[in-house]
Design a protein around this motif. Structure first.
Motif, PDB file in Angstrom:
ATOM      1  N   GLY A 296      49.508  39.344  49.987  1.00 47.26           N
ATOM      2  CA  GLY A 296      50.158  37.705  50.198  1.00 47.26           C
ATOM      3  C   GLY A 296      51.057  37.344  49.267  1.00 47.26           C
ATOM      4  N   ALA A 297      51.362  36.428  50.326  1.00 43.42           N
ATOM      5  CA  ALA A 297      52.883  36.162  49.981  1.00 43.42           C
ATOM      6  C   ALA A 297      53.254  35.761  48.453  1.00 43.42           C
ATOM      7  N   PHE A 298      55.274  36.346  48.014  1.00 41.77           N
ATOM      8  CA  PHE A 298      55.411  36.354  46.173  1.00 41.77           C
ATOM      9  C   PHE A 298      55.339  35.697  45.979  1.00 41.77           C
ATOM     10  N   ASP A 299      55.915  34.190  46.678  1.00 40.24           N
ATOM     11  CA  ASP A 299      55.793  33.219  46.725  1.00 40.24           C
ATOM     12  C   ASP A 299      54.467  32.591  45.523  1.00 40.24           C
ATOM     13  N   HIS A 300      52.973  32.703  45.717  1.00 45.61           N
ATOM     14  CA  HIS A 300      52.180  32.306  45.067  1.00 45.61           C
ATOM     15  C   HIS A 300      52.522  32.953  44.004  1.00 45.61           C
ATOM     16  N   THR A 301      52.925  34.194  43.704  1.00 42.43           N
ATOM     17  CA  THR A 301      53.266  34.902  42.178  1.00 42.43           C
ATOM     18  C   THR A 301      54.204  33.088  40.918  1.00 42.43           C
ATOM     19  N   VAL A 302      55.178  32.817  42.104  1.00 42.72           N
ATOM     20  CA  VAL A 302      55.919  32.441  41.301  1.00 42.72           C
ATOM     21  C   VAL A 302      55.131  30.882  40.990  1.00 42.72           C
ATOM     22  N   GLN A 303      54.856  29.616  42.200  1.00 44.15           N
ATOM     23  CA  GLN A 303      54.573  28.639  42.106  1.00 44.15           C
ATOM     24  C   GLN A 303      53.122  29.429  41.087  1.00 44.15           C
ATOM     25  N   MET A 304      52.050  30.109  40.767  1.00 48.69           N
ATOM     26  CA  MET A 304      50.490  29.715  40.129  1.00 48.69           C
ATOM     27  C   MET A 304      51.222  30.181  38.905  1.00 48.69           C
ATOM     28  N   GLN A 305      52.276  30.927  38.236  1.00 48.59           N
ATOM     29  CA  GLN A 305      52.877  30.670  37.406  1.00 48.59           C
ATOM     30  C   GLN A 305      53.314  29.899  36.162  1.00 48.59           C
ATOM     31  N   ALA A 306      53.521  28.656  37.798  1.00 47.76           N
ATOM     32  CA  ALA A 306      54.027  26.692  37.182  1.00 47.76           C
ATOM     33  C   ALA A 306      53.031  26.494  36.782  1.00 47.76           C
ATOM     34  N   LYS A 307      51.052  26.982  37.478  1.00 47.44           N
ATOM     35  CA  LYS A 307      50.001  26.334  37.841  1.00 47.44           C
ATOM     36  C   LYS A 307      49.551  26.558  36.228  1.00 47.44           C
ATOM     37  N   ASN A 308      50.128  27.799  35.204  1.00 47.91           N
ATOM     38  CA  ASN A 308      49.563  28.496  34.355  1.00 47.91           C
ATOM     39  C   ASN A 308      48.657  29.761  34.844  1.00 47.91           C
ATOM     40  N   GLN A 309      48.429  29.189  35.626  1.00 43.95           N
ATOM     41  CA  GLN A 309      47.231  31.274  36.580  1.00 43.95           C
ATOM     42  C   GLN A 309      48.408  32.126  36.483  1.00 43.95           C
ATOM     43  N   PRO A 310      48.497  32.579  35.603  1.00 45.75           N
ATOM     44  CA  PRO A 310      50.179  34.221  36.684  1.00 45.75           C
ATOM     45  C   PRO A 310      49.116  35.206  37.411  1.00 45.75           C
ATOM     46  N   ILE A 311      49.988  35.432  38.314  1.00 43.28           N
ATOM     47  CA  ILE A 311      49.173  36.854  39.191  1.00 43.28           C
ATOM     48  C   ILE A 311      50.870  36.990  39.409  1.00 43.28           C
ATOM     49  N   VAL A 312      50.156  38.567  39.333  1.00 46.61           N
ATOM     50  CA  VAL A 312      51.399  39.758  39.282  1.00 46.61           C
ATOM     51  C   VAL A 312      51.265  40.760  40.818  1.00 46.61           C
TER      52      VAL A 312
END
Length: 340
Positions: A87-103
């Motif tokens: 998927g898009a790299f963008d989601h790794t940044v967005q999810m960190q903002a939601k305290n649900q980190p992905i790498v």
């Protein structure tokens, strides 16, 4: 002749032994990979890895679940019905903002390959400002195609709410939406864009299939498709994570040496949307977008953060540690092994 047969038997035995050894090495052999629009050229490395047999070579049994867009494949990961996502790299940044980190563990695309175009049936749309009040088709709301239109609007001093976002998918459904005039503009990828362009149905307004087009839109290099998962998965399955990185790095190296004909031979017929020649042209348009080796850059991660801050209040208001959105550890290990 006997020597050849014996050599073939030895090779087969060694190949089988290697596959069995790989299967024993990984912690999780059976994996579910989510993707949002598998036939899109954005996700071509996933299909190539599958059809070249690289997952099997790594001892992995992979089930690929295709969703209507990247936001839905992300939901599958968070909901536990997928182990990893292309998927898009963008989601790794967005999810960190939601305290649900992905790498992100491997980069597949170094340029987004996303195109914004006006639909001729909608009448004249000469500038980005003319999009105000229009219906804009994206693969799925919340996907990287949606993020592109949001950023283009933000640069013009507009808000995401100034247009109506409509999910049209990334295949025949998107082409049909253009043909019917259901949308005034579209943000999508190849082969959809190349088909609509060749049939005279759209006018390209912004094109990130090239380095220049990416710089024009985003002002810098911009990571696109990646392989990402949760920190918990990586911690529990480091050997499986490495095996996945090995698969995708091997695929990227193959892709960057492959001819158009080589690629077409590997793909299923249904990917061509009924026109193999046009698909070949679409692939050639998109070929510069692929990562040469799977590595991430800090510059690319910073560009993604800047873009998301422009229209996503959650990201703008959060402290984002970009070092936690990606790792090159597994890619570097894969490159060392493949160089031997």
């Amino acid at each position: 002749m006997k020597t050849l047969v014996a050599a073939a038997a030895v090779a087969l035995t060694l190949g089988t032994a290697a596959t069995q050894a790989a299967a024993q090495a990984v912690e999780k052999k059976d994996l579910k990979i989510a993707v949002g629009g598998k036939p899109l050229l954005y996700y071509l490395p996933l299909t190539l890895a599958e059809r070249l047999g690289y997952f099997k070579e790594a001892g992995l049994n992979v089930e690929i679940n295709d969703f209507g867009g990247g936001a839905k494949s992300l939901q599958a990961l968070i909901g536990g019905s997928a182990d990893v996502v292309t998927g898009a790299f963008d989601h790794t940044v967005q999810m960190q903002a939601k305290n649900q980190p992905i790498v992100a563990v491997t980069q597949l695309g170094r340029y987004p390959g996303i195109v914004l175009a006006s639909v001729k049936k909608a009448g004249e749309i000469k500038s980005f400002k003319d999009l105000k009040g229009k219906k804009v088709g994206v693969t799925a709301p919340g996907s990287s195609t949606n993020f592109m239109i949001n950023y283009v609007l933000a640069k013009e001093g507009m808000k995401p709410e100034d247009v109506s976002i409509i999910g049209v998918g990334g295949g025949p459904s998107a082409v049909a939406a253009i043909k019917r005039g259901d949308i005034d503009a579209i943000v999508n990828l190849d082969p959809v864009i190349s088909q609509a362009e060749s049939e005279g149905d759209i006018v390209v307004m912004a094109d990130t299939r090239t380095e220049k087009g990416t710089l024009d839109v985003y002002g810098g290099p911009y990571p696109a498709a990646v392989l990402y998962t949760t920190p918990a998965f990586i911690q529990a399955n480091p050997k499986t994570t490495q095996a996945l990185a090995d698969v995708f790095v091997k695929t990227m190296l193959w892709l960057n040496k492959a001819s158009t004909e080589d690629v077409l031979k590997v793909l299923p017929e249904e990917f061509f949307l009924g026109n193999k020649t046009l698909y070949a042209q679409a692939f050639e348009h998109s070929k510069p977008t692929y990562s040469p080796d799977g590595r991430f850059t800090q510059e690319g991660a910073e560009a993604a953060l800047k873009v998301l801050k422009a229209f996503d209040p959650a990201v703008a208001g959060a402290t984002i540690d970009l070092s936690k959105t990606y790792t090159n550890q597994y890619v570097e290990d894969a490159l060392k092994r493949l160089a031997k």
